[in-house]
Design a protein around this motif. Structure first.
Motif, mmCIF file in Angstrom:
data_model
loop_
_atom_site.group_PDB
_atom_site.id
_atom_site.type_symbol
_atom_site.label_atom_id
_atom_site.label_comp_id
_atom_site.label_asym_id
_atom_site.label_seq_id
_atom_site.Cartn_x
_atom_site.Cartn_y
_atom_site.Cartn_z
ATOM 1 N N SER A 202 0.660 -1.185 -0.120
ATOM 2 C CA SER A 202 -0.247 -0.063 -0.049
ATOM 3 C C SER A 202 0.822 1.226 0.229
ATOM 4 N N ALA A 203 1.889 1.386 1.008
ATOM 5 C CA ALA A 203 2.770 2.537 0.677
ATOM 6 C C ALA A 203 3.397 2.577 -0.455
ATOM 7 N N ARG A 204 3.700 1.741 -1.041
ATOM 8 C CA ARG A 204 4.528 1.460 -2.459
ATOM 9 C C ARG A 204 3.422 2.488 -3.409
ATOM 10 N N GLN A 205 2.323 1.722 -3.316
ATOM 11 C CA GLN A 205 1.105 2.493 -4.444
ATOM 12 C C GLN A 205 0.762 3.855 -3.927
ATOM 13 N N ILE A 206 0.618 4.221 -2.720
ATOM 14 C CA ILE A 206 0.076 5.599 -2.584
ATOM 15 C C ILE A 206 1.385 6.512 -2.527
ATOM 16 N N CYS A 207 2.267 6.201 -2.193
ATOM 17 C CA CYS A 207 3.432 7.013 -2.261
ATOM 18 C C CYS A 207 4.053 7.247 -3.612
ATOM 19 N N ASP A 208 3.615 6.379 -4.586
ATOM 20 C CA ASP A 208 4.103 6.772 -6.072
ATOM 21 C C ASP A 208 2.946 8.132 -6.607
ATOM 22 N N LEU A 209 1.858 8.365 -5.863
ATOM 23 C CA LEU A 209 0.992 9.511 -6.215
ATOM 24 C C LEU A 209 1.556 10.827 -5.550
ATOM 25 N N PRO A 210 1.341 12.003 -6.307
ATOM 26 C CA PRO A 210 2.028 13.029 -5.999
ATOM 27 C C PRO A 210 1.262 13.820 -4.733
ATOM 28 N N PHE A 211 1.076 13.319 -3.695
ATOM 29 C CA PHE A 211 0.243 13.828 -2.700
ATOM 30 C C PHE A 211 1.695 14.797 -1.760
ATOM 31 N N GLU A 212 0.830 15.856 -1.079
ATOM 32 C CA GLU A 212 1.730 16.777 -0.342
ATOM 33 C C GLU A 212 2.084 16.165 0.910
ATOM 34 N N GLY A 213 1.308 14.992 1.464
ATOM 35 C CA GLY A 213 1.571 14.351 2.650
ATOM 36 C C GLY A 213 1.121 13.084 2.655
ATOM 37 N N PHE A 214 1.330 12.045 3.686
ATOM 38 C CA PHE A 214 1.085 10.824 3.480
ATOM 39 C C PHE A 214 0.572 10.562 5.046
ATOM 40 N N ALA A 215 -0.334 9.643 5.316
ATOM 41 C CA ALA A 215 -0.899 9.456 6.441
ATOM 42 C C ALA A 215 -1.148 7.712 6.694
#
Length: 372
Positions: A202-215
Motif C-alpha cells: 500500500s505504501a508503495r502504491q500510495i507514495c507513487d502518487l504526488p500528494f503533499e503528505g502521507f498518512a
C-alpha cells in the motif's frame, strides 16, 4: 510567503524529527497534536481558548459537516474558517472512517460508498470526487482522500482487495484536485490492515502518487497495543522522508511518543477531549480521575507543574465539585487542561529533538504513564 505544502526538517534525533509545514493559514511546527473539532468546533472550547492553548491546527469532520449544516451552507458563509471563527490551519478527514463504521448502513462499490445517515436514515453517496468537492467547500488547508478503513479481523484476501480500491480512489482524489491547482493540500492514506507485506505494498502504491503528505490509517480499530505499534513502526519508514507523515486517530501520550520516535509528524485523537468530559485528566504525575472522593477537600492544583487556566486558577476540590454537579464549566476546564497536556507533550518533544535528547524525554514521560 512560503508556498503551501513546503515541508522543512529542522532537526532529527535518530528517526524522530521536528519540522515546519506551511499551509494557507499558517505554518505548523511538528511534531504536532491536532485537537478534534468534529462539527466545526472543539467540544466545550472557543477559538480564543485554542489560541490561548497555542493549538496550531484543528480537525474538522467531513461526514458530520456534510450532514449538518451542509458543506454548501458552509461555503456560502465563506468556508469553515470564516464560519467557525478559527483562522488557523484546519485538516478535514474524508468522512470515510465514519461511513465505514456504519457497517449495516453502507454499501461499497468501485464508484464509492452508499450510506444512510446516522441522523435520519436518509441515503447518501460518497465518491472520491464527492469528498474532494465537500472539502473544497469547507476550504480546509489539508484534505484527506477517501479510503476504506478495513475492520480489525478482516482476512488477507479482503484486505488486499480493499488496498487496491483505496489506491484507485486515491488516484481519483488527486485527479479531482490536481497538484498545484490551489492552496489546499491533499494527503494520501496507507492502508493494508495488519499484514506487514500489504502495508508495504500500500505504501508503495500510495507514495507513487504526488500528494503533499502521507498518512497511516486503519490503526487503533480494536487491535492490541503491541500489534498497533508493530504495524506503525513497520509502515512509518516506508513513507517519503521529505513529506509530512500523519498517524490517524492514535493518541495516548505514550502512543504519540512511540509515533514520534518512529518518525511520525502529525497526530490526532478524541481521547483528551472525550476523557476530559468523563473526568479523566492527564497530568505530569499521571492520570487523575477527578470524580474520586479523595479530591473532595483537596485545595491543591490539579497539576502543580501545569500552567493552564484550570490549574492556575482552580483547586482539585472545585474541579471535582463542578464535575459532580454536571456544570458546563467542568467540561471546559477539563478540556483546556487535557489539551494543554497533549499540546505541551508534542512541543516538549520538538524541543527535545532539537536538543538531541528525545530518548531521555520519552523515558521520563513513560515513567509517569507506565501504569496509567
Amino acid at each position: 510567503m512560503t508556498t503551501p505544502g513546503t515541508f522543512h526538517i529542522l532537526a532529527t534525533d535518530s528517526q524522530a524529527r521536528t519540522a515546519t509545514l506551511t499551509t494557507a493559514h499558517g505554518t505548523i511546527r511538528t511534531p504536532v497534536f491536532m485537537p478534534v473539532g468534529t462539527v466545526g468546533c472543539v467540544k466545550a472550547l472557543s477559538p480564543d481558548d485554542l489560541l490561548d492553548l497555542k493549538a496550531q491546527i484543528i480537525l474538522g469532520n467531513t461526514y458530520h459537516l456534510y450532514l449538518l449544516p451542509g458543506d454548501d451552507l458552509v461555503a456560502r458563509r465563506g468556508g469553515l474558517h470564516a464560519f467557525s471563527g478559527w483562522n488557523g490551519p484546519i485538516l478535514t478527514d474524508s468522512g470515510g472512517f465514519q461511513v465505514f463504521s456504519l457497517q449495516s448502513l453502507r454499501t461499497i462499490s468501485e464508484d464509492g460508498v452508499e450510506f444512510r445517515s446516522h441522523r435520519d436514515g436518509s441515503k447518501h453517496f460518497f465518491s472520491p470526487e464527492k469528498v474532494i468537492d465537500i472539502q473544497r467547500n469547507l476550504g480546509s488547508d489539508i484534505m484527506m482522500v477517501l479510503d476504506e478503513c478495513v475492520p480489525f479481523g478482516a482476512d488477507k484476501a479482503y484486505t488486499a482487495k480493499s488496498l487496491g480500491l483505496t489506491t484507485r480512489w486515491a488516484a481519483r482524489c488527486r485527479q479531482a484536485y490536481p497538484q498545484g491547482s490551489g492552496n489546499q493540500l491533499q494527503f494520501g492514506i496507507v492502508q493494508g490492515g495488519f499484514f506487514p507485506d500489504l502495508r508495504t505494498e500500500s505504501a508503495r502504491q500510495i507514495c507513487d502518487l504526488p500528494f503533499e503528505g502521507f498518512a497511516i490509517g486503519g490503526l487503533s480499530v480494536g487491535e492490541s497495543k503491541p500489534l498497533m505499534l508493530e504495524i506503525m513502526r513497520h509502515t512509518a519508514p516506508l513513507l517519503p522522508p521529505d513529506k509530512p507523515r500523519y498517524l490517524m486517530g492514535v493518541g495516548t501520550p505514550l502512543d504519540i511518543l512511540d509515533g514520534i520516535e518512529a518518525g511520525i509528524d502529525m497526530f490526532d485523537c478524541v481521547l483528551p477531549s472525550r476523557n476530559a468530559r468523563n473526568g479523566t485528566l492527564y497530568t505530569s504525575l499521571g492520570k487523575v480521575n477527578i470524580k474520586r472522593a479523595e479530591y473532595k477537600e483537596d485545595d491543591g492544583p490539579l497539576d502543580p507543574n501545569c500552567s493552564c487556566y484550570a490549574c492556575t486558577r482552580f483547586s482539585r476540590a472545585y474541579l471535582r465539585h463542578l464535575y459532580m454537579a454536571r456544570e458546563l464549566l467542568a467540561y471546559r476546564l477539563n478540556t483546556i487542561h487535557n489539551l494543554h497536556y497533549f499540546l505541551s507533550l508534542t512541543h516538549g518533544a520538538a524541543q527535545a529533538i532539537l536538543a538531541g535528547n528525545f530518548a531521555t524525554f520519552k523515558a521520563h514521560v513513560e515513567a509517569v504513564h507506565a501504569h496509567a
